[in-house]
Enzyme design. Sequence first.
Site, PDB file in Angstrom:
ATOM      1  N   LYS A  67       0.832  -1.215   0.000  1.00  0.00           N
ATOM      2  CA  LYS A  67       0.000   0.000   0.000  1.00  0.00           C
ATOM      3  C   LYS A  67       0.864   1.262   0.000  1.00  0.00           C
ATOM      4  CE  LYS A  67      -2.687  -0.579   3.620  1.00  0.00           C
ATOM      5  NZ  LYS A  67      -2.355  -1.922   4.118  1.00  0.00           N
TER       6      LYS A  67
ATOM      7  N   ARG B 188     -10.214   0.934   9.032  1.00  0.00           N
ATOM      8  CA  ARG B 188      -9.826  -0.449   9.308  1.00  0.00           C
ATOM      9  C   ARG B 188     -10.920  -1.208  10.047  1.00  0.00           C
ATOM     10  NH1 ARG B 188      -3.880   0.641   9.197  1.00  0.00           N
ATOM     11  NH2 ARG B 188      -2.739  -1.290   9.461  1.00  0.00           N
TER      12      ARG B 188
ATOM     13  N   ARG C  53      10.797  -6.486   4.898  1.00  0.00           N
ATOM     14  CA  ARG C  53      10.756  -5.052   5.225  1.00  0.00           C
ATOM     15  C   ARG C  53      11.321  -4.807   6.626  1.00  0.00           C
ATOM     16  NH1 ARG C  53       4.965  -2.333   5.171  1.00  0.00           N
ATOM     17  NH2 ARG C  53       4.731  -3.344   7.180  1.00  0.00           N
TER      18      ARG C  53
ATOM     19  N   ARG D 237      11.305  -1.765  11.414  1.00  0.00           N
ATOM     20  CA  ARG D 237      10.067  -1.379  12.117  1.00  0.00           C
ATOM     21  C   ARG D 237       9.854  -2.286  13.312  1.00  0.00           C
ATOM     22  NH1 ARG D 237       4.868   0.002   8.421  1.00  0.00           N
ATOM     23  NH2 ARG D 237       3.859  -1.005  10.172  1.00  0.00           N
TER      24      ARG D 237
ATOM     25  N   ARG E 274      -1.119  -9.019  13.340  1.00  0.00           N
ATOM     26  CA  ARG E 274      -1.673  -7.963  12.475  1.00  0.00           C
ATOM     27  C   ARG E 274      -2.492  -8.565  11.342  1.00  0.00           C
ATOM     28  NH1 ARG E 274       3.245  -4.819  10.674  1.00  0.00           N
ATOM     29  NH2 ARG E 274       1.810  -3.477   9.552  1.00  0.00           N
TER      30      ARG E 274
END
Length: 190
Positions: A13, A88, A127, A133, A144
């Site tokens: 995204k 969401r 990632r 992160r 998640r």
Amino acid sequence: MRLILFGPPGAGKGTQANKISENYVAAHISTGDMLRSAVKNGTELGTLAKSFMDKGELVPDDVIIGIIKDRIKEGDAKQGFMLDGFPRTIAQAEALNGMLEEESESIDTVVSIEVNDEEIISRILERAKIEGREDDTEDVVRNRLNVYRNQTEPLKDFYKTEGILAEVDGMGTIDEVFDRIKEVLNKVEQ
Ligand code: AMP
């Protein structure tokens, strides 16, 4: 144009949002980026949000809805915006509809990027290595994804019913996916 960019964590995204905002819409509104910046700045919102983000849980609806309400009133969002990571939950989507109705506005399209679970997990872990992160550890990633399936994916039916859902295959190169998104957006612009 007012659009929602939708999809599971790791669907690409953020990458696609950058390409879309260069070509189509003024304001790129990412709730994840806004929350991460609040965490970094040590604000009250940041402290609250961090406790949820670290576990891969959603920040409470009333908090997020308040943030979006203020953000879409800002000047750069007047001509159009792209929401990335919001809504969401059904409650967030209903609140968004309410905010837009007050201004006689509406969402033009919801672009849903479709990627299978296996690919998602491998992309997110990759990632995590690159960006570091804190919410990209394997347990948190799995949580998640569960949160996405349980609380967020039902929004697809919500927007399908409204007749504005466009599903786009998220597999392939960044440019291949962007070409598919462009096809959708060009139709909406006509
Ligand atoms: P993202 O970068 O969009 O994946 O968001 C990172 C984290 O921020 C999520 O895992 C949630 O904890 C929180 N978050 C971002 N957007 C929302 C939202 N619309 N509602 C609730 N929590 C959110």
